[in-house]
Design a protein around this motif. Structure first.
Motif, short mmCIF file in Angstrom:
data_model
loop_
_atom_site.label_atom_id
_atom_site.label_comp_id
_atom_site.label_asym_id
_atom_site.label_seq_id
_atom_site.Cartn_x
_atom_site.Cartn_y
_atom_site.Cartn_z
N LEU A 178 -15.49 -47.14 40.93
CA LEU A 178 -14.61 -46.99 42.33
C LEU A 178 -14.32 -45.61 42.25
CD1 LEU A 178 -13.40 -48.73 44.40
CD2 LEU A 178 -11.33 -48.39 43.15
N ASN A 182 -15.60 -42.89 45.01
CA ASN A 182 -14.62 -42.38 46.16
C ASN A 182 -14.08 -41.00 46.07
OD1 ASN A 182 -13.56 -44.72 48.07
ND2 ASN A 182 -13.85 -45.71 46.03
N PRO A 190 -16.94 -37.48 55.13
CA PRO A 190 -15.93 -36.70 54.44
C PRO A 190 -15.24 -37.67 53.45
CG PRO A 190 -15.30 -36.73 56.77
CD PRO A 190 -16.72 -37.55 56.52
N GLY A 191 -15.47 -38.78 53.35
CA GLY A 191 -14.74 -39.62 52.20
C GLY A 191 -13.31 -39.76 52.28
N VAL A 192 -12.58 -39.77 51.15
CA VAL A 192 -10.91 -40.10 51.33
C VAL A 192 -10.31 -39.19 50.67
CG1 VAL A 192 -11.30 -42.73 51.34
CG2 VAL A 192 -11.12 -41.52 49.30
N SER A 193 -9.20 -38.66 50.91
CA SER A 193 -8.44 -37.58 50.34
C SER A 193 -7.96 -38.06 48.85
CB SER A 193 -7.14 -37.30 51.21
OG SER A 193 -6.29 -38.42 51.13
N SER A 196 -4.82 -40.19 48.83
CA SER A 196 -5.22 -41.69 49.33
C SER A 196 -5.73 -42.50 48.00
CB SER A 196 -6.07 -41.75 50.55
OG SER A 196 -5.32 -41.56 51.67
N LEU A 197 -6.58 -41.73 47.36
CA LEU A 197 -7.19 -42.28 46.28
C LEU A 197 -6.31 -42.53 45.04
CD1 LEU A 197 -9.86 -43.47 44.81
CD2 LEU A 197 -10.53 -41.02 44.35
N GLN A 199 -2.99 -42.97 45.40
CA GLN A 199 -2.11 -44.10 45.86
C GLN A 199 -2.75 -45.26 45.56
OE1 GLN A 199 -1.06 -43.31 49.75
NE2 GLN A 199 1.06 -44.63 49.38
N ALA A 200 -3.92 -45.60 45.79
CA ALA A 200 -4.81 -46.77 45.82
C ALA A 200 -4.85 -47.11 44.50
CB ALA A 200 -6.05 -46.68 46.52
N ASN B 254 2.21 -42.62 54.12
CA ASN B 254 1.17 -43.45 53.85
C ASN B 254 1.48 -44.80 53.57
OD1 ASN B 254 -0.96 -41.72 54.41
ND2 ASN B 254 -1.16 -40.90 52.49
N GLY B 259 -3.55 -44.37 54.85
CA GLY B 259 -4.47 -43.54 55.24
C GLY B 259 -4.01 -42.61 56.47
N ALA B 261 -1.90 -39.82 56.21
CA ALA B 261 -1.46 -38.49 55.78
C ALA B 261 -2.07 -38.08 54.57
CB ALA B 261 -0.07 -38.36 55.79
N ALA B 262 -2.24 -36.71 54.49
CA ALA B 262 -2.56 -35.96 53.09
C ALA B 262 -1.76 -34.93 52.77
CB ALA B 262 -3.94 -35.76 53.01
N LEU B 279 -11.72 -33.28 56.55
CA LEU B 279 -11.09 -34.71 56.99
C LEU B 279 -10.25 -34.25 58.45
CD1 LEU B 279 -10.24 -36.56 53.89
CD2 LEU B 279 -11.68 -37.22 55.62
N GLN B 284 -10.45 -37.11 61.09
CA GLN B 284 -10.65 -38.49 60.10
C GLN B 284 -9.34 -38.51 59.25
OE1 GLN B 284 -14.39 -37.56 58.89
NE2 GLN B 284 -15.09 -39.63 60.09
N SER B 472 -10.94 -42.27 58.09
CA SER B 472 -11.79 -43.18 57.06
C SER B 472 -11.23 -43.06 55.61
CB SER B 472 -13.13 -42.38 57.01
OG SER B 472 -13.01 -40.88 56.18
N ASP B 473 -9.76 -42.87 55.79
CA ASP B 473 -8.96 -42.68 54.54
C ASP B 473 -8.59 -43.94 54.09
OD1 ASP B 473 -8.60 -40.53 53.36
OD2 ASP B 473 -6.29 -40.15 53.77
N ILE B 475 -9.90 -46.47 50.73
CA ILE B 475 -11.23 -46.35 49.41
C ILE B 475 -11.89 -47.46 49.85
CG2 ILE B 475 -9.54 -45.33 48.00
CD1 ILE B 475 -9.70 -48.13 46.36
N ARG B 476 -13.08 -47.18 49.41
CA ARG B 476 -14.54 -48.15 49.92
C ARG B 476 -15.20 -48.52 48.54
NH1 ARG B 476 -17.38 -44.30 54.04
NH2 ARG B 476 -16.57 -42.74 52.29
#
Lengths: 336, 486
Positions: A178, A182, A190-193, A196-197, A199-200, B254, B259, B261-262, B279, B284, B472-473, B475-476
């Motif tokens: 993961l 990610n 462009p994926g995730v910042s 965010s990663l 934080q998750a 956030n 998803g 802000a960065a 992004l 995005q 798209s912020d 996680i996948r």
């Protein structure tokens, strides 16, 4: 830097904070390597290559003010307080410290990580016909490496990258897959910042890069453990054949070939002190150091109270040679 | 310029860059350069300064050297040249490994655009290499850094005049977004530009940016109003003072809406910074919370909202930062929060950063033992020392600049607490011949009137450009990512 991360490198016994700084920065001297061995931080060598002394000092002060460490500036020592030990345990429980990464076996983490991410960007852009874009790194070395890798593999390489990554993700722990996946991005996706990663995952922004290094270490161990099944990734992310640099590797190779110390100093253009340093590096970094080799035994006998012998005794006391009575065939191959 | 010349230039602009018309000042500056004159362009943020040297490229014999003060700025400009496929680009800065740097220097002749920090340019081996190449154009970006009267004075810029004479470029172009009369004169003098140098200075006025002073009693009110602003769902840039605050504000946003802000600051790795820019540029990522490290040279045309969550360092930074909004010429909003304790806080910050003669002298006597200096102060003093200045001269310069900082701060505070037209004040401070502003309902206001909600309703930012943000912020799953990437 997040000051609390440094807690992981300290202990309830006093440690030399300058040596830890140089270890994290990746300054390779015998003294720093010894400290790394003694503090069990050798794998974390070069973890923060851009760390500045002023930032490190500021972090130490912050930790002291928070009551997490005590500092002895006269002797340059740092010790964890009881609160510091608790904080250290809590920090380690968050599972981000790069235990799986070993600089000496795997090379510079940032270089390997950038190679992987750049290859993903390049191949993804190629797949989606994106021709003009900014490579995610300015490093010419990394760009050159990925270019050569792609040229060698061609179209097969780009397909192989996706396939091998998929297979590796299946085999690695889900959290590892993961985090690695990610972290990927291209100009198509462009994926995730990073924020965010982080934080998750319940990590801070400063902890995430360490977690990524840990995951990279797991990936490298897996890929090179099954190199025949993962040729594309293994060539993209080559690991050094030896922890020694070219010069130290040559010296150690002479020792392994059975040369005496007298012959070695005669054949080499280097000073005796430099040769001894090379051998001490080998003693620290090569897991099956050839303690019984003639040159080493001669050195120990010639000057039993000298610097070399003392360091070898110290390493013996640290348990370094418990399993290494026989010489190994390792060494002599340049560090990538 | 004759009509024919302008038509030719416009045709070239259309063919090479896809723009129908030049922005104010661009055509005049290009005409001067094409006629063989050196030029100084003082153009507001977002007016297309980098297009000038990009446009000149095929008209020059030698390569273009761009001297730039920030690594992020160099990387961004280089990136845009690469994306547009305008020529090979080399960026030489401290982030390169020694062998990479040597390799680049050996192959410098292969590059059309060369970006360099002023510190790099001071190295004899670099100068020798550049002299051999024969520069077609020397561009001094952010040229206000050369003036000790400017807020961003960089000692390393001081030697650029001498270096310019040694390098003998065929043409020189100095560019900046902020320069009052004094700074403008300093640029011309210190770069040793001739009296024939063409100077274009545009007004700083940007009528499409609504200026808003938002006085708030406490942090809680500020946060509530920030959320109200962010709820507009438009591309937003929030400026904060420190890296830690950037991370905290992004985290809080956030938590409220995952998803959204960065954060962006100089402490991030290049890879992460590039990704956040991507992004944000591709809509995005809707909100970036940044320190002043973000923005220089980043051209996001549909940025509708710039919020100063904390006060910027000075008036000049404020002007530059709000100028990132509304580059497409459509309605945008710049909100600056002001709290009662800001005056004291910023005065304190100025005082803390002030270098006393004793500290400077001590540094020059014992540079290896910089006691009492923060990292920023150490960098400044090292730069002076490397520029070969004696301690007395540095003390004199620093005293002069300290006085200047206080005056600038007083001017800025007067703006932040004023009741008169904000736009008029900006022009009065920065423009040599300030225009008379026709204040209307789309110009500016100070809280409490009109209320923030009423103002947002009036500006209808979300309707200016239909929202196309597709975050798209999140996680996948790793396999979803691989399928998407390849």
């Amino acid at each position: 830097m997040q000051a609390t991360i440094l807690l992981v490198t300290f202990a309830d016994q006093p440690r030399r904070y300058k040596a830890i700084f140089y270890l994290l920065q990746g300054k390779q001297t015998i003294s720093n390597l010894f400290a790394g061995q003694e503090y069990d931080l050798l794998n974390q060598f070069h973890l923060y290559p851009n760390l500045k002394w002023s930032d490190y000092q500021a972090s130490l002060r912050e930790l002291a003010q928070a009551g997490l460490v005590t500092l002895d500036s006269k002797q340059a020592l740092v010790t964890l307080t009881a609160a510091g030990q608790t904080a250290r345990e809590q920090l380690l429980a968050r599972d981000f410290w790069p235990r799986a990464y070993d600089y000496w076996r795997m090379g510079a983490a940032l270089t390997q990580w950038t190679r992987l991410l750049l290859a993903v960007q390049v191949v993804s852009n190629l797949d989606h016909q994106i021709k003009h874009y900014q490579p995610l790194t300015e490093s010419i070395n990394v760009q050159g490496h990925v270019k050569r890798w792609l040229r060698r593999w061609g179209r097969q390489g780009s397909q192989g990258l996706a396939r091998e990554l998929g297979q590796a993700f299946n085999a690695l722990p889900p959290r590892t897959a993961l985090i690695i996946a990610n972290s990927f991005w291209s100009d198509y996706d462009p994926g995730v910042s990073a924020g965010s990663l982080a934080q998750a995952l319940g990590l801070t922004a400063a902890e995430l890069p360490l977690a990524q290094i840990d995951c990279l270490g797991q990936l490298l161990t897996f890929v090179h453990g099954h190199a025949a099944a993962y040729p594309v990734l293994a060539q993209l992310l080559p690991v050094p054949a030896s922890p020694l640099n070219a010069s130290a590797g040559w010296t150690y190779q002479q020792v392994l070939s059975g040369k005496s110390w007298t012959k070695l100093t005669h054949d080499s253009r280097l000073k005796a002190s430099t040769l001894k340093e090379h051998l001490l590096q080998a003693a620290i970094l090569c897991p099956d150091f050839a303690l019984t080799a003639p040159a080493i035994q001669q050195l120990l006998t010639l000057d039993p109270d000298g610097y070399f012998s003392q360091r070898i005794q110290e390493l013996t006391a640290l348990g370094q040679f418990q399993t290494t009575a026989q010489s190994s065939q390792q060494g002599g191959v340049t560090h990538d | 310029m004759t009509e024919i010349d302008l038509t030719k230039l416009q045709t070239e602009l259309q063919q090479r860059f896809g723009f129908a018309t030049f922005r104010p000042g661009q055509a005049a500056l290009l005409q001067a350069l094409l006629a063989g004159r050196d030029a100084l362009g003082i153009l507001p943020t977002g007016s297309g300064k980098s297009l000038l040297y990009q446009f000149m490229s095929p008209h020059l014999d030698g390569p273009i050297l761009v001297v730039s003060p920030l690594i992020a700025l160099m990387a961004d400009q280089a990136s845009r040249i690469r994306r547009q496929n305008l020529g090979k680009v080399a960026v030489i800065n401290s982030q390169l490994a020694p062998d990479e740097r040597q390799q680049l220097l050996r192959q410098l002749g292969d590059y059309r655009f060369i970006f360099m920090a002023p510190e790099t340019l001071q190295q004899p081996v670099v100068q020798a290499q550049l002299r051999q190449l024969g520069l077609g154009l020397l561009v001094i970006d952010e040229a206000h850094c050369i003036s000790s009267w400017g807020p961003d004075f960089r000692p390393s810029y001081l030697r650029l005049g001498q270096l310019r004479q040694q390098l003998r470029p065929r043409l020189t172009l100095a560019l900046t977004a902020t320069a009052n009369t004094r700074v403008r004169q300093d640029i011309l003098t210190n770069l040793r530009l001739s009296p024939e140098t063409f100077v274009y200075q545009a007004s700083v006025d940007r009528p499409n940016i609504y200026l808003r002073l938002q006085n708030v009693p406490d942090d809680q009110t500020k946060w509530q109003q920030t959320q109200q602003l962010v709820a507009e769902q438009v591309p937003t840039l929030i400026y904060v003072a420190t890296r830690r605050e950037a991370e905290e504000v992004a985290l809080r946003l956030n938590q409220a809406q995952p998803g959204t802000a960065a954060f962006y600051h100089a402490g991030l790795a290049t890879i992460e910074r590039n990704q956040i820019q991507q992004l944000f540029l591709k809509d995005q990522l809707r909100v970036v919370v940044a320190t002043s490290a973000f923005g220089m040279g980043i051209d996001k045309s549909n940025l509708r909202l710039v919020i100063h969550y904390q006060l910027p360092a000075n008036f000049e930074s404020y002007l530059q930062e709000i100028g990132r909004a509304g580059r497409d010429g459509l309605q945008a909003l710049a909100v600056i929060f002001v709290q009662p304790n800001d005056q004291q806080r910023l005065s304190q910050r100025l005082q803390t950063n002030q270098l006393t003669p004793g500290l400077v002298q001590r540094f020059f006597d014992q540079p290896q033992d910089p006691v009492g200096l923060n990292p920023g102060q150490q960098t400044v003093l090292q730069a002076y020392q490397q520029a070969g200045m004696p301690a007395e001269q540095v003390i004199a310069i620093l005293q002069k600049t300290a006085q200047l900082r206080w005056r600038q701060w007083e001017n800025f505070w007067a703006y932040l607490t004023s009741q008169s037209c904000l736009r008029q004040q900006l022009c009065a401070y920065f423009d040599p011949d300030p225009p008379q502003i026709q204040h209307d309902e789309l110009c500016c206001s100070e809280a409490p009137a009109p209320r923030l909600s009423a103002l947002l309703q009036q500006l209808k930012l979300a309707q200016v450009v239909p929202a196309k943000t597709a975050p798209s912020d999140q996680i996948r799953d790793p396999f979803v990512i691989l399928t998407r990437l390849f």
